[in-house]
Motif scaffolding. Structure first.
Motif, short mmCIF file in Angstrom:
data_model
loop_
_atom_site.label_atom_id
_atom_site.label_comp_id
_atom_site.label_asym_id
_atom_site.label_seq_id
_atom_site.Cartn_x
_atom_site.Cartn_y
_atom_site.Cartn_z
N VAL A 1 0.75 -1.24 0.09
CA VAL A 1 -0.07 -0.14 -0.09
C VAL A 1 1.04 1.25 0.23
O VAL A 1 0.57 2.24 -0.34
CB VAL A 1 -1.08 -0.05 1.29
CG1 VAL A 1 -1.60 1.45 1.37
CG2 VAL A 1 -1.97 -1.05 1.04
N ALA A 2 2.14 1.02 0.62
CA ALA A 2 3.02 2.34 0.86
C ALA A 2 3.75 2.54 -0.69
O ALA A 2 4.63 3.40 -0.68
CB ALA A 2 3.76 2.14 1.89
N GLY A 3 3.42 1.75 -1.36
CA GLY A 3 4.04 1.88 -2.85
C GLY A 3 5.39 0.86 -3.00
O GLY A 3 6.07 1.06 -4.15
N HIS A 4 5.50 -0.05 -2.07
CA HIS A 4 6.60 -0.87 -2.29
C HIS A 4 6.33 -2.31 -2.88
O HIS A 4 5.09 -2.46 -3.16
CB HIS A 4 7.61 -1.14 -1.14
CG HIS A 4 7.97 0.13 -0.52
ND1 HIS A 4 8.69 1.10 -0.95
CD2 HIS A 4 7.37 0.88 0.72
CE1 HIS A 4 8.96 2.19 -0.46
NE2 HIS A 4 8.01 1.85 0.81
N GLN A 5 7.43 -2.94 -3.33
CA GLN A 5 7.10 -4.46 -4.08
C GLN A 5 7.86 -5.70 -2.95
O GLN A 5 8.90 -5.05 -2.12
CB GLN A 5 7.83 -4.48 -5.19
CG GLN A 5 7.14 -3.78 -6.35
CD GLN A 5 7.94 -3.56 -7.35
OE1 GLN A 5 8.90 -2.52 -7.70
NE2 GLN A 5 7.61 -4.35 -8.54
N VAL A 6 7.31 -6.87 -3.05
CA VAL A 6 7.69 -7.84 -2.16
C VAL A 6 8.03 -9.01 -2.78
O VAL A 6 7.55 -9.37 -3.80
CB VAL A 6 6.49 -8.07 -1.19
CG1 VAL A 6 7.04 -9.30 0.02
CG2 VAL A 6 6.02 -6.75 -0.32
N MET B 1 11.44 -9.03 1.67
CA MET B 1 11.43 -10.44 1.25
C MET B 1 11.11 -11.46 2.39
O MET B 1 11.54 -11.22 3.62
CB MET B 1 13.03 -10.84 1.02
CG MET B 1 13.21 -12.21 0.44
SD MET B 1 14.73 -12.38 -0.32
CE MET B 1 14.44 -12.13 -1.80
N VAL B 2 10.01 -12.13 2.08
CA VAL B 2 9.69 -13.07 3.21
C VAL B 2 10.29 -14.60 2.62
O VAL B 2 10.02 -14.88 1.52
CB VAL B 2 8.05 -13.12 3.15
CG1 VAL B 2 7.68 -14.30 4.08
CG2 VAL B 2 7.60 -11.95 3.63
N ARG C 1 18.79 -9.27 -2.60
CA ARG C 1 17.83 -9.05 -3.59
C ARG C 1 17.16 -7.68 -3.22
O ARG C 1 16.53 -6.63 -3.99
CB ARG C 1 16.87 -9.90 -3.83
CG ARG C 1 17.27 -11.30 -4.54
CD ARG C 1 18.38 -10.79 -5.55
NE ARG C 1 19.73 -10.98 -5.27
CZ ARG C 1 20.85 -10.20 -5.96
NH1 ARG C 1 20.61 -9.41 -6.84
NH2 ARG C 1 21.79 -10.45 -5.40
N ILE C 2 17.03 -7.31 -1.75
CA ILE C 2 16.38 -6.19 -1.35
C ILE C 2 17.21 -5.21 -0.64
O ILE C 2 18.31 -5.51 -0.59
CB ILE C 2 15.33 -6.39 -0.18
CG1 ILE C 2 15.71 -7.11 0.82
CG2 ILE C 2 14.27 -7.44 -0.92
CD1 ILE C 2 15.13 -7.47 2.23
N GLY C 3 16.84 -4.16 -0.42
CA GLY C 3 17.66 -3.02 0.26
C GLY C 3 18.70 -2.19 -1.00
O GLY C 3 19.75 -1.78 -0.50
N PHE D 1 13.24 -4.93 4.65
CA PHE D 1 12.97 -5.92 5.83
C PHE D 1 12.86 -7.41 5.11
O PHE D 1 12.32 -7.68 4.05
CB PHE D 1 11.66 -5.82 6.20
CG PHE D 1 11.33 -4.55 6.81
CD1 PHE D 1 11.51 -4.19 8.12
CD2 PHE D 1 10.89 -3.31 5.92
CE1 PHE D 1 11.42 -2.65 8.63
CE2 PHE D 1 10.78 -2.03 6.62
CZ PHE D 1 10.87 -1.89 7.83
N CYS D 2 13.77 -8.08 5.96
CA CYS D 2 13.96 -9.57 5.57
C CYS D 2 13.19 -10.40 6.66
O CYS D 2 13.64 -10.30 7.74
CB CYS D 2 15.30 -10.21 4.97
SG CYS D 2 15.49 -11.69 4.85
#
Length: 756
Positions: free
Chosen positions: A534-539, A619-620, A638-640, A647-648
């Protein structure tokens, strides 16, 4: 004896030869190279059992070191024992028996010393029922505990060794029995791993090794130069072998257990020294070969600046300077580029490629998997194609017609940057003028594969060179890895390469927050994911792929994709990416995620390397306990990649092993890839550090790269001094002896390609 001959099978035997036919003590002397079956008490049948443990010669047997020692010089009295301590106890078997509980059978043994008694317990040990007889002398080693009910002391699951049987006769073989017992009690006793499913016990190894030492040639060859032995205070090989198996009573027990006695240090240094000697020789030989002296003028520098998508970090500038300096030299570059995930290795590799291409040469970039090769190809097209460079992709899955077309472009020199997988190694692939080889994620390739690609350049030159033409120029080689390699491992696995390290991330990167929670809290995780979207980020949501059960794990990812896309996140855009999608569909999914057209990407480990989406902040990783530490770190990388906080979330299902928990704890505590690599090396050991046995990794018998880092540094330093050549300290004869020993070890002991 003058004129006397002995007629034997119609052949005359000279008098001097008669002496050789008479058995003497000297003829029974053993050398380190003698087949082990000739040790008294071994023979062909036991030799086969030993061969399965890699013990083929007397030297192999003597290098089969104890994995621990027991202090039977001062064994503990039962009355002296205290709860919580490790102790060796020698006592007499009083009684034993098996009793069954609802959960499992338990074997109980009682040993005694005079009036004192000690109880020992083994769980699920029905095999021990016929092992013990009253009156036997037995040595026990284990942790002393207090029985919660009786408050008496006991040892649970002790290691044991039967020292004597009441049925042994003192009349026959009494002297031999007494000698054997002198190896078992009244001294510090070496404990060896059993072999042949217990047929060869620690006691058997003690006797066989003692026999071998008693009959060993008195003067063992000494190949380490005298000045090196003096500088490091190294004992002789014979003294080292005796002392490591049969320590003197005054030897530090702590040093024995930690492999830090003078004997251990000598044997460890031996192994490391000859590995480093070979690597140093390879480096010197490499610099004597003909390479390509690339020009780095203003035109080339301008071309590099033109392709840069961002301002490089100081680390990237430093590393490119090191690479460029190598490429300008007249001998081939052999450099390892290490960098943590996200440190920008790929752009540095492309900059090196520009230097070669602008000098009129082709560049080959080899990746271990098709998806990584494809990602390099997409990145190269995005960064380099606008500047007019011609790039092709060659992988195994390409259609035959397309492959032929790509190979034709490569052979004609139309393709300037060739990106591919193992397909680049095929004989049909011929380069017109290869100048630089870039190998990505080198640890996934064998050493011989790297050499095969390098020699493509030699073959190209050989086609045009004839007669007395100068030696063909070898291409430069740049090896890249995003797996941080501990220094001790780099010094052995990549010891023939110069090393560059990208030790900082591009500006704007924020540390990743890592949390570990159980999967019963998944509703909280999905709520958090929704807030981030919702804040505009991807997962990313990642599931493991386990080789031996890959089908099931793949279905789990597909199943969770259906559940997430149709139920939990039915109102969001969810995609699926795994290794069995066809190439076009993979490309389509990745591009959609990179463009922000997908908000959540459910994936397997195909995203472990290469994917760069700055907007992805979460990343979950489900079943995180089933991933290796290095793999978890790669996935987290892959994130950050943007300025937003990332957040991982490591989700665990079921019971987590102690080692699994250590991996997860390390991930939570640090983002430093080199610290993680050190722990990963400690947990898995050098041979399995990269997930599979690394081709080209030395097989050490004594040395431990985790424990022996300082000795490795010393070995590297001393090896360099020896290879530098004869001087006032080291003679040419000593250098020759060292090199002969080195070649023997590389070929037979370490299992490496022979050098020199």
């Amino acid at each position: 004896m003058r004129g006397v001959c002995v007629r034997r099978k119609r052949r005359l035997v000279a008098p001097a030869t008669i002496l050789l036919l008479i058995p003497t003590k000297l003829s029974r002397m053993l050398e380190l190279s003698t087949p082990v079956q000739y040790v008294k008490g071994v023979g062909p049948r036991i030799g086969e059992i030993l061969a399965a443990k890699g013990i083929l010669t007397v030297g192999d047997l003597l290098y089969y070191l104890p994995f621990r020692y027991e202090d039977r010089l001062n064994p503990r009295g039962i009355s002296e024992l205290r709860a919580g301590e490790m102790a060796t106890v020698i006592g007499e078997v009083r009684n034993s028996g098996l009793f069954r509980t609802r959960r499992m059978p338990i074997f109980q043994l009682t040993v005694g010393q005079g009036r004192s008694r000690l109880k020992c317990l083994w769980f699920n040990a029905t095999y021990l029922q016929d092992k013990f007889k009253p009156g036997q002398m037995i040595a026990l080693y284990g942790k002393v505990e207090e029985d919660l009910h009786s408050r008496e002391l006991q040892i649970v699951q002790p290691q044991f060794e039967v020292l004597g049987d009441p049925s042994d006769s003192d009349g026959n073989g009494g002297a031999e029995k007494k000698a054997a017992e002198s190896l078992e009690i009244g001294r510090i006793v070496p404990i060896y791993e059993s072999a042949g499913q217990g047929k060869l016990s620690p006691r058997w190894f003690r006797r066989a090794i003692r026999t071998a030492l008693d009959n060993l040639m008195p003067d063992l060859p000494e190949a380490i130069p005298a000045i090196v032995r003096s500088r490091l205070a190294l004992v002789s090989p014979r003294e080292a072998l005796w002392s490591v198996h049969w320590p003197e009573p005054g030897e530090s027990f702590q040093d024995l257990q930690s492999s830090r006695t003078p004997a251990h240090i000598r044997l460890i240094f031996d192994e490391l020294f000859f590995v480093e000697l070979g690597l140093e020789l390879k480096r010197r030989q490499q610099k004597a070969k003909t390479g390509i002296a690339f020009k780095l003028d203003q035109r080339v520098r301008a071309a590099i600046k033109k392709i840069l998508p961002f301002h490089p970090t100081p680390a990237q500038k430093r590393v490119l300077k090191e690479i460029a300096a190598d490429m300008e030299k007249p001998y081939p570059m052999r450099r390892l580029l290490q960098g943590d995930v996200g440190s920008g290795k790929t752009i540095v590799g492309f900059e090196a490629a520009i230097i070669a291409i602008e000098n009129g040469f082709q560049v080959a970039l080899m990746a271990p998997t098709e998806i990584l090769a494809q990602q390099h190809y997409f990145s190269a097209r995005r960064i380099l194609e606008e500047a007019g460079y011609r790039i092709v992709l060659l992988t195994g899955s390409l259609e035959a017609d397309r492959k032929r077309e790509v190979r034709r472009h490569i052979a004609q020199g139309n393709a300037q940057l060739v990106i591919g997988t193992h397909a680049l190694l095929e004989e049909k692939v011929e380069f017109a003028n290869i100048g630089l080889v870039i190998v990505d994620e080198q640890h996934r390739f064998g050493v011989m594969q790297r050499l095969k690609l390098m020699r493509k350049g030699e073959a190209d030159e050989a086609r045009v060179g004839t007669g007395d033409s100068p030696a063909p120029a070898e291409p430069d080689v740049l090896v890249m890895t995003a797996t941080p390699i501990p220094r001790t491992l780099a010094l052995t696995l990549y010891g023939d390469l110069d090393v560059s390290v990208l030790d900082e991330l591009p500006p704007g990167r924020t540390p990743i927050v890592t949390r570990c929670i159980s999967d019963d809290r998944s509703p909280e995780v999905w709520d958090f994911v929704r807030k981030q979207v919702v804040a505009g980020h991807q997962v990313y949501v990642v599931y493991p792929v386990i080789a031996e059960n890959e089908e099931n794990e793949l279905k789990a990812a597909v199943k969770m994709y259906r559940e997430l896309s149709s139920k939990i996140f039915a109102d969001l855009k969810v995609g699926l990416l795994h290794g069995r999608l066809d190439v076009d569909l993979k490309d389509q999914v990745m591009r959609m995620f990179q463009k922000g057209e997908l908000q959540i990407l459910v994936a397997t480990t195909v995203i472990e390397v290469g994917v760069d989406v700055p907007n992805a902040t979460v990343m979950v990783i489900e079943h995180a306990e089933r991933f290796g530490l290095a793999q978890l770190h790669q996935l987290r990388g892959r994130i950050g990649r943007g300025a937003a906080k990332s957040f991982c979330i490591l989700m665990t299902g079921g019971k987590v092993t102690e080692e699994g928990q250590r991996r997860l704890d390390a991930m939570v505590k640090t983002n430093d890839g080199f610290k993680i690599a050190e722990l990963d090396l400690e947990l898995r050991g050098p041979g399995e550090f990269f997930g599979t046995r690394q081709a080209g990794m030395p097989s050490f018998r004594v040395a431990n790269l985790i424990r022996d880092g300082q000795l490795l540094e010393a070995a590297k330093r001393e090896a360099a001094a020896v290879i530098a050549g004869p001087n006032s300290e080291i003679s040419g004869e000593e250098i020759s002896r060292a090199l002969v020993q080195m070649r023997t070890r590389w070929q037979h002991t370490y299992g490496l390609v022979e050098v020199g």
